[in-house]
Design a protein around this motif. Sequence first.
Motif, PDB file in Angstrom:
ATOM      1  N   GLY A 164       0.917  -1.145  -0.084  1.00 36.23           N
ATOM      2  CA  GLY A 164      -0.162  -0.178   0.074  1.00 36.23           C
ATOM      3  C   GLY A 164       0.888   1.249  -0.078  1.00 36.23           C
ATOM      4  N   VAL A 165      -0.081   2.407  -0.049  1.00 37.21           N
ATOM      5  CA  VAL A 165       0.665   3.650   0.151  1.00 37.21           C
ATOM      6  C   VAL A 165       0.141   4.306   1.381  1.00 37.21           C
ATOM      7  CG1 VAL A 165       1.367   3.829  -2.300  1.00 37.21           C
ATOM      8  CG2 VAL A 165      -0.818   4.725  -1.449  1.00 37.21           C
ATOM      9  N   VAL A 166       0.975   5.284   2.008  1.00 35.53           N
ATOM     10  CA  VAL A 166       0.461   6.074   2.907  1.00 35.53           C
ATOM     11  C   VAL A 166       0.933   7.528   2.817  1.00 35.53           C
ATOM     12  CG1 VAL A 166       0.608   4.009   4.843  1.00 35.53           C
ATOM     13  CG2 VAL A 166       2.734   5.613   4.576  1.00 35.53           C
ATOM     14  N   ALA A 167       0.202   8.546   3.655  1.00 32.76           N
ATOM     15  CA  ALA A 167       0.483   9.850   3.710  1.00 32.76           C
ATOM     16  C   ALA A 167       0.667  10.370   5.197  1.00 32.76           C
ATOM     17  CB  ALA A 167      -0.458  10.687   2.740  1.00 32.76           C
ATOM     18  N   ASP A 168       1.674  10.920   5.689  1.00 32.45           N
ATOM     19  CA  ASP A 168       2.016  11.370   6.788  1.00 32.45           C
ATOM     20  C   ASP A 168       1.518  13.127   7.005  1.00 32.45           C
ATOM     21  OD1 ASP A 168       2.469   9.774   9.277  1.00 32.45           O
ATOM     22  OD2 ASP A 168       4.050   9.092   7.793  1.00 32.45           O
ATOM     23  N   ILE A 169       0.325  13.294   7.681  1.00 32.32           N
ATOM     24  CA  ILE A 169       0.172  14.781   8.060  1.00 32.32           C
ATOM     25  C   ILE A 169       0.849  15.290   9.450  1.00 32.32           C
ATOM     26  CG2 ILE A 169      -1.597  16.449   8.235  1.00 32.32           C
ATOM     27  CD1 ILE A 169      -3.372  14.350   6.767  1.00 32.32           C
ATOM     28  N   ASN A 170       2.184  15.972   9.042  1.00 30.50           N
ATOM     29  CA  ASN A 170       2.881  16.136  10.255  1.00 30.50           C
ATOM     30  C   ASN A 170       2.217  17.212  10.962  1.00 30.50           C
ATOM     31  OD1 ASN A 170       4.770  14.219   9.617  1.00 30.50           O
ATOM     32  ND2 ASN A 170       5.355  15.538   8.035  1.00 30.50           N
ATOM     33  N   VAL A 171       1.560  16.950  12.219  1.00 28.56           N
ATOM     34  CA  VAL A 171       1.193  18.053  13.207  1.00 28.56           C
ATOM     35  C   VAL A 171       2.386  18.727  13.945  1.00 28.56           C
ATOM     36  CG1 VAL A 171      -0.333  18.550  15.064  1.00 28.56           C
ATOM     37  CG2 VAL A 171      -1.083  16.815  13.392  1.00 28.56           C
ATOM     38  N   ARG A 172       3.334  17.764  14.472  1.00 28.32           N
ATOM     39  CA  ARG A 172       4.197  18.176  15.319  1.00 28.32           C
ATOM     40  C   ARG A 172       5.253  16.995  15.239  1.00 28.32           C
ATOM     41  NH1 ARG A 172       5.546  23.515  16.527  1.00 28.32           N
ATOM     42  NH2 ARG A 172       3.349  24.509  17.081  1.00 28.32           N
ATOM     43  N   ASP A 173       6.539  17.086  15.579  1.00 25.91           N
ATOM     44  CA  ASP A 173       7.399  16.299  15.431  1.00 25.91           C
ATOM     45  C   ASP A 173       7.234  14.987  16.103  1.00 25.91           C
ATOM     46  OD1 ASP A 173      10.061  15.468  14.240  1.00 25.91           O
ATOM     47  OD2 ASP A 173      10.810  15.377  16.490  1.00 25.91           O
ATOM     48  N   TYR A 174       6.431  15.031  17.246  1.00 22.92           N
ATOM     49  CA  TYR A 174       6.052  14.006  17.825  1.00 22.92           C
ATOM     50  C   TYR A 174       4.717  13.436  17.616  1.00 22.92           C
ATOM     51  CZ  TYR A 174       2.780  16.543  20.614  1.00 22.92           C
ATOM     52  OH  TYR A 174       1.560  17.364  20.902  1.00 22.92           O
ATOM     53  N   LEU A 175       3.963  14.041  16.570  1.00 25.65           N
ATOM     54  CA  LEU A 175       2.632  13.627  16.326  1.00 25.65           C
ATOM     55  C   LEU A 175       2.424  13.736  14.925  1.00 25.65           C
ATOM     56  CD1 LEU A 175      -0.324  12.852  17.289  1.00 25.65           C
ATOM     57  CD2 LEU A 175      -0.969  15.353  17.494  1.00 25.65           C
ATOM     58  N   SER A 176       1.649  12.737  14.262  1.00 23.14           N
ATOM     59  CA  SER A 176       1.110  12.744  12.798  1.00 23.14           C
ATOM     60  C   SER A 176      -0.151  12.079  12.615  1.00 23.14           C
ATOM     61  CB  SER A 176       2.197  12.574  11.747  1.00 23.14           C
ATOM     62  OG  SER A 176       2.557  10.887  12.106  1.00 23.14           O
ATOM     63  N   ILE A 177      -0.814  12.453  11.540  1.00 17.82           N
ATOM     64  CA  ILE A 177      -2.235  11.606  11.153  1.00 17.82           C
ATOM     65  C   ILE A 177      -1.806  10.961   9.944  1.00 17.82           C
ATOM     66  CG2 ILE A 177      -4.473  11.666  10.680  1.00 17.82           C
ATOM     67  CD1 ILE A 177      -3.673  12.518  13.511  1.00 17.82           C
ATOM     68  N   GLN A 178      -2.025   9.566   9.906  1.00 11.09           N
ATOM     69  CA  GLN A 178      -1.559   8.826   8.754  1.00 11.09           C
ATOM     70  C   GLN A 178      -2.729   7.812   7.915  1.00 11.09           C
ATOM     71  OE1 GLN A 178       0.471   4.943   8.386  1.00 11.09           O
ATOM     72  NE2 GLN A 178       2.483   6.506   7.970  1.00 11.09           N
ATOM     73  N   PRO A 179      -3.352   8.629   6.880  1.00 15.86           N
ATOM     74  CA  PRO A 179      -4.381   7.898   6.248  1.00 15.86           C
ATOM     75  C   PRO A 179      -3.378   6.868   5.215  1.00 15.86           C
ATOM     76  CG  PRO A 179      -4.265  10.110   5.284  1.00 15.86           C
ATOM     77  CD  PRO A 179      -3.115  10.092   6.332  1.00 15.86           C
ATOM     78  N   GLY A 180      -4.023   6.148   4.887  1.00 14.52           N
ATOM     79  CA  GLY A 180      -3.447   5.094   3.626  1.00 14.52           C
ATOM     80  C   GLY A 180      -4.490   4.010   3.197  1.00 14.52           C
ATOM     81  N   ILE A 181      -3.833   3.515   2.090  1.00 13.45           N
ATOM     82  CA  ILE A 181      -4.818   2.472   1.378  1.00 13.45           C
ATOM     83  C   ILE A 181      -3.686   1.176   1.001  1.00 13.45           C
ATOM     84  CG2 ILE A 181      -4.377   3.638  -0.677  1.00 13.45           C
ATOM     85  CD1 ILE A 181      -7.191   2.589  -1.642  1.00 13.45           C
ATOM     86  N   PHE A 182      -4.421   0.165   1.156  1.00  9.78           N
ATOM     87  CA  PHE A 182      -3.630  -1.084   1.235  1.00  9.78           C
ATOM     88  C   PHE A 182      -4.781  -2.156   0.463  1.00  9.78           C
ATOM     89  CE2 PHE A 182      -1.689   0.835   4.778  1.00  9.78           C
ATOM     90  CZ  PHE A 182      -0.433   0.487   4.837  1.00  9.78           C
ATOM     91  N   PHE A 183      -3.825  -2.808  -0.421  1.00 10.01           N
ATOM     92  CA  PHE A 183      -4.449  -4.218  -1.133  1.00 10.01           C
ATOM     93  C   PHE A 183      -3.891  -5.366  -0.078  1.00 10.01           C
ATOM     94  CE2 PHE A 183      -4.124  -8.157  -3.498  1.00 10.01           C
ATOM     95  CZ  PHE A 183      -5.177  -7.921  -3.919  1.00 10.01           C
ATOM     96  N   ASP A 184      -4.756  -5.957   0.258  1.00  7.88           N
ATOM     97  CA  ASP A 184      -4.868  -7.165   1.379  1.00  7.88           C
ATOM     98  C   ASP A 184      -5.013  -8.357   0.796  1.00  7.88           C
ATOM     99  OD1 ASP A 184      -3.529  -7.346   3.923  1.00  7.88           O
ATOM    100  OD2 ASP A 184      -5.547  -7.661   4.718  1.00  7.88           O
ATOM    101  N   SER A 185      -4.341  -9.515   0.892  1.00 10.40           N
ATOM    102  CA  SER A 185      -4.527 -10.689   0.440  1.00 10.40           C
ATOM    103  C   SER A 185      -4.423 -11.786   1.860  1.00 10.40           C
ATOM    104  CB  SER A 185      -3.664 -11.441  -0.549  1.00 10.40           C
ATOM    105  OG  SER A 185      -3.747 -12.670  -0.623  1.00 10.40           O
ATOM    106  N   ARG A 186      -5.789 -12.252   1.953  1.00 13.04           N
ATOM    107  CA  ARG A 186      -5.967 -12.973   3.297  1.00 13.04           C
ATOM    108  C   ARG A 186      -6.381 -14.628   3.013  1.00 13.04           C
ATOM    109  NH1 ARG A 186      -9.465  -9.262   7.527  1.00 13.04           N
ATOM    110  NH2 ARG A 186      -8.069  -7.686   7.511  1.00 13.04           N
ATOM    111  N   SER A 187      -5.818 -15.616   4.073  1.00 13.27           N
ATOM    112  CA  SER A 187      -6.431 -16.845   3.836  1.00 13.27           C
ATOM    113  C   SER A 187      -6.633 -17.218   5.416  1.00 13.27           C
ATOM    114  CB  SER A 187      -5.358 -17.498   3.128  1.00 13.27           C
ATOM    115  OG  SER A 187      -4.171 -17.893   3.802  1.00 13.27           O
ATOM    116  N   ASN A 188      -7.501 -18.307   5.423  1.00  8.30           N
ATOM    117  CA  ASN A 188      -7.428 -19.229   6.822  1.00  8.30           C
ATOM    118  C   ASN A 188      -8.204 -20.525   6.246  1.00  8.30           C
ATOM    119  OD1 ASN A 188     -10.199 -17.192   6.812  1.00  8.30           O
ATOM    120  ND2 ASN A 188     -10.681 -19.230   7.954  1.00  8.30           N
TER     121      ASN A 188
END
Length: 246
Positions: free
Chosen positions: A67-91
């Motif tokens: 996937g890909v992510v984007a970090d919205i940097n609020v401060r050096d210690y804090l960020s908000i990260q939205p992302g989108i992933f393609f996921d393959s699962r099995s069980n």
Amino acid sequence: MNKLVAAILMACVASSASAEDFFSSKKCDTFLDFGVRVGINTSNRTIGKEAFTGYNRQGWGTGFNLGVVADINVRDYLSIQPGIFFDSRSNSYTMISNVPTTTEGSWATLTQAGNFNSYHFIIPIMGRMHFNVTDDLRWDVEAGPYVSLRLGSKLKNKVCQYNMDTASDIYAASDNFIDNVFRQKAKGLDIGIKMGTGLTLFRHYSFAVHYLAGCTQAWNDLKYENLRYSYGGRSKEWTFTLGYNF
């Protein structure tokens, strides 16, 4: 005595500076950063215990995610990260239950075993805390909600139904769970919580471990005549990812 006091004061000052660097609240150089992620996972999609009372076991299977992510940097210690992933699962799964047959008063033992594979788009929004272990190494702690959209699935199911009246075995293959005349499908939408921790080296290279806990029912309810049947269950996943931040 004066030298000892001076040494203690200098140690306190140095300790304070280290603590400030460890939890830095300074403004970031960039407001928005992007990154790519790739990894492996192990997942499980459970069935409610009440659905198969004789024996009910779901094993963990493996898959991959990217996937890909984007970090919205609020401060050096804090960020908000939205992302989108393609996921393959099995069980894997094995289930045994007694079910009524079409003959009044007759019962059959239904045994199912197989593997379930599915593919998803997963969209998390993570709140991230960053701690500077050294100048080149950061410790990240993160958590937030996610939405999972199932793109498709494949179920390799073998069914052995032993009819107690005719003493005959019936073998069949299907892409659904079979409960006599009933059919069951995995839900297309899942909402849950994603949480994890990781390390970032040189502000570019990352390794992270996450746990995804589904908060909604994993399977659609079955409707047959005026009755409704629920298989319940939850989706669960561990992910191990490597990443690069641009």
